[in-house]
Design a protein around this motif. Structure first.
Motif, PDB file in Angstrom:
ATOM      1  N   LYS A 246       4.394  -4.113   9.486  1.00  0.00           N
ATOM      2  CA  LYS A 246       3.798  -3.646   8.298  1.00  0.00           C
ATOM      3  C   LYS A 246       2.759  -2.912   8.301  1.00  0.00           C
ATOM      4  O   LYS A 246       1.765  -3.134   8.968  1.00  0.00           O
ATOM      5  N   ILE A 247       2.419  -1.925   7.256  1.00  0.00           N
ATOM      6  CA  ILE A 247       1.221  -1.417   7.107  1.00  0.00           C
ATOM      7  C   ILE A 247       0.940  -1.483   5.640  1.00  0.00           C
ATOM      8  O   ILE A 247       1.689  -1.658   4.813  1.00  0.00           O
ATOM      9  N   VAL A 248      -0.494  -1.288   5.475  1.00  0.00           N
ATOM     10  CA  VAL A 248      -0.905  -1.258   3.987  1.00  0.00           C
ATOM     11  C   VAL A 248      -1.061   0.139   3.622  1.00  0.00           C
ATOM     12  O   VAL A 248      -1.694   0.973   4.246  1.00  0.00           O
ATOM     13  N   THR A 249      -0.280   0.375   2.392  1.00  0.00           N
ATOM     14  CA  THR A 249      -0.453   1.693   1.804  1.00  0.00           C
ATOM     15  C   THR A 249      -1.004   1.924   0.348  1.00  0.00           C
ATOM     16  O   THR A 249      -0.825   0.671   0.035  1.00  0.00           O
ATOM     17  N   LEU A 250      -1.095   2.801  -0.092  1.00  0.00           N
ATOM     18  CA  LEU A 250      -1.799   3.228  -1.671  1.00  0.00           C
ATOM     19  C   LEU A 250      -0.683   3.659  -2.361  1.00  0.00           C
ATOM     20  O   LEU A 250       0.079   4.549  -1.982  1.00  0.00           O
ATOM     21  N   ARG A 251      -0.326   2.776  -3.585  1.00  0.00           N
ATOM     22  CA  ARG A 251       0.704   3.342  -4.459  1.00  0.00           C
ATOM     23  C   ARG A 251      -0.104   3.820  -5.573  1.00  0.00           C
ATOM     24  O   ARG A 251      -1.050   3.231  -6.242  1.00  0.00           O
ATOM     25  N   SER A 252       0.487   4.933  -6.273  1.00  0.00           N
ATOM     26  CA  SER A 252       0.101   5.249  -7.395  1.00  0.00           C
ATOM     27  C   SER A 252       0.545   4.423  -8.709  1.00  0.00           C
ATOM     28  O   SER A 252       1.740   4.476  -8.746  1.00  0.00           O
ATOM     29  N   ILE A 253      -0.350   4.092  -9.390  1.00  0.00           N
ATOM     30  CA  ILE A 253       0.144   3.377 -10.578  1.00  0.00           C
ATOM     31  C   ILE A 253      -0.181   3.900 -11.994  1.00  0.00           C
ATOM     32  O   ILE A 253      -0.252   3.369 -12.883  1.00  0.00           O
ATOM     33  N   ARG A 254      -0.732   5.220 -11.804  1.00  0.00           N
ATOM     34  CA  ARG A 254      -1.389   5.841 -13.261  1.00  0.00           C
ATOM     35  C   ARG A 254      -0.049   6.054 -14.118  1.00  0.00           C
ATOM     36  O   ARG A 254      -0.518   5.731 -15.326  1.00  0.00           O
ATOM     37  N   ASN A 255       1.051   6.519 -13.953  1.00  0.00           N
ATOM     38  CA  ASN A 255       1.996   6.935 -14.707  1.00  0.00           C
ATOM     39  C   ASN A 255       3.282   5.755 -14.257  1.00  0.00           C
ATOM     40  O   ASN A 255       4.329   6.036 -14.769  1.00  0.00           O
ATOM     41  N   ASP A 256       3.032   4.677 -13.613  1.00  0.00           N
ATOM     42  CA  ASP A 256       4.020   3.799 -13.700  1.00  0.00           C
ATOM     43  C   ASP A 256       3.813   2.455 -14.172  1.00  0.00           C
ATOM     44  O   ASP A 256       2.894   1.493 -13.438  1.00  0.00           O
TER      45      ASP A 256
END
Length: 183
Positions: free
Chosen positions: A45-55
């Motif tokens: 596993k890796i840690v990534t960034l998810r956009s939550i601006r329009n979600d």
């Protein structure tokens, strides 16, 4: 005088850090753990960034306001909506007729099954619940925006819509098989 030894493991770990350091000024992101596509061993596993601006669903999940089953149920509903939406389009009489225009796409089996699941979800959620789910998951509206659309601006109504939306996500998790019925 003895030389200081370099630690190779720390240097190697830094070389494969694939997270972005520079984000746009108005970015809203949350850290999420996913399978590593470049891993040598399966399951890493890796840690990534998810956009939550329009979600809104991703925002609720990242702030731990909904659990994993509710999140997966909401994503399954969104997936079915996208599959069903892609279908044949109506004839637009206002557009100019062009020879050699595209023929209509036939309805696929995936689309048919998605529509059947959406119909079942709408029956189980009811008219108000399905409208609320559609406004949040398809249109991406917040609870405040839903209240404004309905002319209900008090905090009490916003809390009611949030509580009702979580109930609908519970039902979606049951429909799509991510949760089981409580006894």
């Amino acid at each position: 005088m003895a030389r200081a030894k370099r630690n190779r493991s720390q240097k190697a770990a830094r070389a494969h850090d694939r997270r972005s350091r520079d984000l746009p000024r108005n970015a809203e992101v949350a850290a999420v753990e996913v399978d590593d596509p470049l891993a040598l061993e399966p399951g890493e596993k890796i840690v990534t960034l998810r956009s939550i601006r329009n979600d809104p669903l991703g925002r609720l999940h990242s702030h731990r306001q909904i659990d994993e089953a509710q999140y997966q149920g909401g994503r399954a509903f969104q997936d079915d909506w996208e599959k069903a939406e892609r279908g044949p389009r109506a004839v637009d009489p206002t557009r100019e007729y062009v020879d050699g225009g595209q023929t209509r796409e036939p309805i696929t089996e995936r689309q048919r099954k998605a529509v059947l699941r959406l119909n079942r979800a709408e029956r189980e959620l009811g008219a108000d619940g399905s409208a609320l789910v559609r406004e949040v998951l398809v249109l991406g509206l917040s609870m405040e925006q839903i209240g404004q659309r309905r002319g209900l601006r008090a905090q009490r109504w916003i809390d009611y819509f949030a509580r009702r939306f979580r109930e609908c996500l519970d039902r979606l998790a049951l429909i799509y098989g991510f949760a089981t019925e409580k006894r």
